[in-house]
Motif scaffolding. Structure first.
Motif, PDB file in Angstrom:
ATOM      1  N   CYS A 174       0.874  -1.175   0.000  1.00  0.00           N
ATOM      2  CA  CYS A 174       0.000   0.000   0.000  1.00  0.00           C
ATOM      3  C   CYS A 174       0.915   1.230   0.000  1.00  0.00           C
ATOM      4  CB  CYS A 174      -0.881   0.015   1.235  1.00  0.00           C
ATOM      5  SG  CYS A 174      -1.939  -1.431   1.330  1.00  0.00           S
ATOM      6  N   ARG A 175       0.646   2.154  -0.893  1.00  0.00           N
ATOM      7  CA  ARG A 175       1.639   3.213  -1.130  1.00  0.00           C
ATOM      8  C   ARG A 175       1.662   4.288  -0.058  1.00  0.00           C
ATOM      9  NH1 ARG A 175      -0.155   2.371  -7.103  1.00  0.00           N
ATOM     10  NH2 ARG A 175       1.436   0.854  -7.697  1.00  0.00           N
ATOM     11  N   ARG A 280      -8.440   3.131  -5.090  1.00  0.00           N
ATOM     12  CA  ARG A 280      -7.788   1.998  -4.402  1.00  0.00           C
ATOM     13  C   ARG A 280      -6.587   1.518  -5.219  1.00  0.00           C
ATOM     14  NH1 ARG A 280     -13.172   0.697  -2.962  1.00  0.00           N
ATOM     15  NH2 ARG A 280     -13.398  -0.762  -4.688  1.00  0.00           N
ATOM     16  N   ASP A 281      -6.690   1.618  -6.542  1.00  0.00           N
ATOM     17  CA  ASP A 281      -5.549   1.248  -7.379  1.00  0.00           C
ATOM     18  C   ASP A 281      -4.415   2.266  -7.228  1.00  0.00           C
ATOM     19  OD1 ASP A 281      -6.977  -0.914  -8.170  1.00  0.00           O
ATOM     20  OD2 ASP A 281      -7.461  -0.170 -10.188  1.00  0.00           O
ATOM     21  N   GLY A 286      -5.061  -3.588  -2.506  1.00  0.00           N
ATOM     22  CA  GLY A 286      -5.610  -4.666  -3.339  1.00  0.00           C
ATOM     23  C   GLY A 286      -6.950  -5.193  -2.878  1.00  0.00           C
ATOM     24  N   VAL A 287      -7.884  -4.303  -2.560  1.00  0.00           N
ATOM     25  CA  VAL A 287      -9.218  -4.760  -2.162  1.00  0.00           C
ATOM     26  C   VAL A 287     -10.187  -4.410  -3.275  1.00  0.00           C
ATOM     27  CG1 VAL A 287     -11.112  -4.442  -0.528  1.00  0.00           C
ATOM     28  CG2 VAL A 287      -8.756  -4.406   0.272  1.00  0.00           C
ATOM     29  N   ALA A 496      -1.734   2.329 -11.534  1.00  0.00           N
ATOM     30  CA  ALA A 496      -1.248   1.000 -11.907  1.00  0.00           C
ATOM     31  C   ALA A 496      -0.904   0.213 -10.659  1.00  0.00           C
ATOM     32  CB  ALA A 496      -0.017   1.134 -12.797  1.00  0.00           C
ATOM     33  N   LEU A 497      -1.279  -1.070 -10.653  1.00  0.00           N
ATOM     34  CA  LEU A 497      -1.070  -1.895  -9.465  1.00  0.00           C
ATOM     35  C   LEU A 497       0.319  -2.506  -9.432  1.00  0.00           C
ATOM     36  CD1 LEU A 497      -4.474  -3.783  -9.205  1.00  0.00           C
ATOM     37  CD2 LEU A 497      -3.588  -2.016  -7.666  1.00  0.00           C
ATOM     38  N   THR A 498       0.813  -2.756  -8.234  1.00  0.00           N
ATOM     39  CA  THR A 498       2.047  -3.507  -8.027  1.00  0.00           C
ATOM     40  C   THR A 498       1.694  -4.754  -7.240  1.00  0.00           C
ATOM     41  OG1 THR A 498       3.382  -1.503  -8.033  1.00  0.00           O
ATOM     42  CG2 THR A 498       4.333  -3.433  -6.957  1.00  0.00           C
TER      43      THR A 498
END
Ligand code: SF4
Lengths: 528, 264
Positions: A174-175, A280-281, A286-287, A496-498
């Motif tokens: 989570c950033r 959220r992204d 990641g929910v 963008a997701l990691t």
């Protein structure tokens, strides 16, 4: 207290800083490190806020970055030797600065640019002092000492239970989350070790509750077996096993169900953090909405009726749409839970569902991908809270929020520099203490202290930094590469997701290379 | 430590017997007498129960659990003691699902109690009433500092007056507000003696579910006359054994107070 050789403070939370000055003063120890004499103790700090301890630089003799198990022993041995040899304070500090992971602020010089007040540099004042201090980790987490015989109080204290750490670190990424960045890499204790520690703790304390603690306990690869085994073993002596937090998915709910004895259920808390999938992204939470609904439906079927949803407001790129979505999400959760309740045929009191929405304010922290981002100004946060009060409402829905001033002050100190030391001392002298307690927090006093020191707090809280800026904590590293933080911040901009590196693929955050280590997972699993 | 084997002498229990044979399990009742001294005096009744429960869990003793959502150990204690008082009469019953050998078990419990608490005595109770049904009297010794408002003689005269009266109503603060209670009905016996600057009182008070007088309430008339309790100690808890008073192990109380006041 003043009779000790060393006093250690845990820097858990920025709003406890005034209390550190308060405690030093009560103990009769000079506040400023530079004023302490040979007879005064060394004041050393550890804990999460050490990833930017600069606002406290004037008051601390030394700071320990990272995990304490090994370095504490090294410090004690070193200081004992020097004490026996009659070494003066300065020599002790120089020796401490030679230990990996130990930072002695007085050996560094800082300079600010006249033009924009940002830092020009932070550098050692003499040779032999490291340019950069990297956090410590224990070499072998599995074998690291864990207290098995803690003191057991007679009175009922907060957290009156055994907190057994089952893993360290979290790589969900989570950033906004400082813990997720600074406690890397993820390392699990083996189920055998955990059971052994559990046994030793119960037999030495007699506590009736154990919480299997970590940043994200449901992620432990053996958590299901662990839960089942411990309940089988200790249920018969009235011991309950709990988890500190739950992921928003059905797996976690099934776990919680196993742990809570059947029948009456307290409330379940989930943290979607943001209202829309887009946001959220952005924060790499990641929910998905489906996961949350799934979790709520299975929890309702299992008997839970009361849900708490945690959100953060003021996140980067947040729009009105994201805030409105918080209200919508609360209503969806409520209606799905109600549908599940009536499907289960529950009646009367047992059919009443409540959803509590709690919105905290985003505080950008040092050593996270969002360390360059501004916090929303207080007025903006207020408007956003007003908006939320309008959209998060209805029968069965409750809304909770916090005063934005405390989050603002937290943001100031979280990314502050050494110039804040004077403000802190002034504020404390004018009566600020227990700032984390609402009934004591006095924002006017703080504002006066900032004004008297000629410091604009919004410079620290609300300003966008560029990647080139010398940050006050540039010389302090949690092992994660700056380039990784930048790339995560940029990916946030693209929503963008990691992935999670727990599942195998290294994402190159750099911590394992810097610290010459690797994640340690008990068994290979697919992270949901 | 003396281990008493007096189970048969314990009060003639009838409907209220604790021999739990209702379920398939056989239960064994272990009765303990604990002492609260030194800083143990500052452990409240609730905290004492929790501390004892933790001791039991440390030892993983085979104590039965209650039914319900949050099962807990089946341990019952006698009447609460005011915070700050010492006691050599904190009794509790443990309902066990097995019957470990008594002397080794007592030795183990004694060794693991937290500082401030110690074990005086203990025994399996095979037939008998529960503590709450059995206990009817409590014996206290109080050391009162004689204040400036009344002399020792006047305080003793006050005590005699209470004993000689039919009723002695007094207002006391309860959780539900001010309430009038009759002191006289709660005081079975009382004795006084002067020792230096102190008045030493021995009180034999009603205790338990039928009638209960808290020692701090019994002292109200004296406190209103300026006396201040320096020390409050519970010496014993008693119930009926035939015509006699007996302690929860069935030992008959031959003389009261058990220890004579060393005063004038
Ligand atoms: S270096 Fe790779 S494996 Fe190690 S924590 Fe970072 S992403 Fe995970």
């Amino acid at each position: 207290m003043a009779a000790f050789d060393v006093i250690g403070f845990t820097l858990q939370y920025e709003l406890s800083y005034s209390n550190i000055l308060y405690m030093l003063d009560l103990a009769g120890i000079p506040l400023q490190a530079a004023q302490r004499s040979e007879k005064d103790p060394l004041i050393i700090a550890g804990g999460p806020c050490t990833y930017n301890p600069e606002p406290l630089a004037d008051f601390l003799d030394a700071v320990v970055l990272g995990e304490g198990e090994e370095v504490i022993v090294e410090i004690a041995e070193l200081l004992r030797k020097l004490k026996q040899a009659g070494a003066p304070r300065r020599e002790k500090l120089a020796a401490l600065a030679g230990l990996p992971g130990v930072y002695v602020p007085s050996f560094y010089q800082v300079e600010y640019a006249a033009a924009d007040q940002t830092l020009s540099f932070v550098r050692p004042v003499k040779p032999g002092i490291p340019e950069r201090i990297t956090k410590r980790i224990v070499q072998n987490y599995e074998a690291a000492p864990f207290p098995v015989c803690p003191p057991v109080p007679f009175i009922d204290i907060v957290q009156d239970r055994i907190a057994l750490e089952i893993q360290r670190g979290c790589t969900r990424g989570c950033r906004f989350c400082q813990a997720g960045m600074v406690y890397r890499p993820v390392r699990e204790r083996s189920p055998e070790k955990i059971k052994q520690l559990m046994d030793a703790n119960i037999c030495s304390t007699g506590y009736a509750e154990i919480t299997l603690s970590s940043l994200s306990s449901a992620d432990h690869s053996c958590i299901a077996e662990l839960a089942a085994d411990s309940i089988a073993q200790y249920g018969a002596s009235g011991v309950t096993i709990s988890l500190p937090s739950l992921r928003a998915d059905a797996f976690s709910v099934a776990l919680a169900e196993k742990m809570e004895s059947s029948g009456r259920k307290s409330s379940l808390t989930f943290a979607p953090e943001a209202g829309t999938q887009r946001l959220r992204d952005v924060i790499n939470k990641g929910v998905r909405e489906e996961d949350l609904i799934d979790a709520v439906e299975s929890a309702t079927a299992a008997g839970w009726r009361s849900f708490k949803l945690y959100f953060m407001i003021g996140l980067p790129t947040e729009t009105e749409e994201d805030l409105e979505a918080i209200g919508a999400l609360a209503r969806i959760v409520l209606s799905k839970a109600r549908a599940a309740v009536s499907a289960a045929g529950a009646k009367g009191k047992n059919s009443v569902v409540t959803v509590t929405v709690s919105a905290s304010t985003f505080v950008p922290k040092a050593n996270t991908p969002f360390q360059w981002r501004p916090q929303d100004p207080i007025a903006t946060i207020r408007q956003k809270q007003d908006l939320l009060r309008r959209v998060v409402r209805g029968r069965g829905i409750d809304f909770q929020w916090h005063d934005p001033e405390t989050s603002f002050l937290e943001a100031v100190f979280a990314r502050g520099d050494r110039r804040l030391g004077a403000v802190l001392e002034k504020a404390w002298r004018s009566g600020c203490k227990f700032d984390g307690w609402n009934e004591y927090f006095d924002f006017d006093l703080w504002q006066r202290a900032f004004a008297e020191c000629g410091i604009d707090p919004t410079f620290y809280a609300n300003r966008q930094r560029d990647y080139q800026e010398v940050l006050p904590w540039n010389h302090l590293s949690a092992g994660v590469d700056r380039s990784y933080l930048i790339s995560e911040d940029q990916k946030a901009g693209q929503a963008a997701l990691t992935e999670d590196c727990r599942t195998g693929e290294c994402l190159g955050c750099g911590v394992c290379q810097t610290l010459d280590t690797q994640p340690s997972i008990s068994k290979a699993v697919d992270t949901p | 430590m003396t281990t008493l084997n007096t189970a048969n002498a314990v009060g003639a229990g009838d409907a209220a017997t604790v021999t739990a044979t209702a379920t398939a399990n056989t239960f064994h009742i272990l009765r303990l007498r604990l002492q609260k001294k030194e800083h143990g005096r500052f452990i409240s009744h609730l905290d004492l129960m929790r501390a004892f429960e933790r001791t039991v869990r440390r030892l993983q003793l085979p104590v039965a659990l209650t039914e319900g959502f949050h099962p807990h150990y089946r341990i019952s204690f006698g009447p609460a003691l005011p915070l700050g008082a010492s006691s050599s009469a904190e009794y509790c019953d443990l309902i066990l699902t097995a019957r470990p050998e008594q002397s080794a078990l007592l030795e183990k419990i004694g060794r693991h109690l937290p500082p401030g608490l110690s074990l005086i005595d203990g025994s399996y109770i095979d037939n008998g009433q529960s503590l709450s049904d059995f206990i009817m009297r409590a014996s206290y010794r109080v050391r009162l500092a004689i204040g400036d408002f009344a002399t020792a003689e006047e305080l003793i005269a006050l005590g005699k007056r209470i004993l000689e009266s039919e009723q002695f109503p007094i207002e006391t603060e309860t959780r539900k507000g001010l309430r009038t209670i009759d002191l006289r009905s709660g005081i079975d016996q009382a004795q006084w003696a002067v020792s230096g600057e102190e008045l030493i009182c021995d009180l034999f008070l009603a205790a338990g579910s039928a009638n209960n007088l808290k020692p701090q309430d019994a002292l109200i008339p004296f406190i209103r006359k300026g006396a201040a309790p320096n020390e409050l100690h519970r010496a014993g808890l008693y119930g009926k054994s035939g015509q006699n008073w007996a302690d929860p192990f069935g030992n008959v109380l031959l003389k009261w107070p058990e220890v004579k006041i060393e005063g004038e």
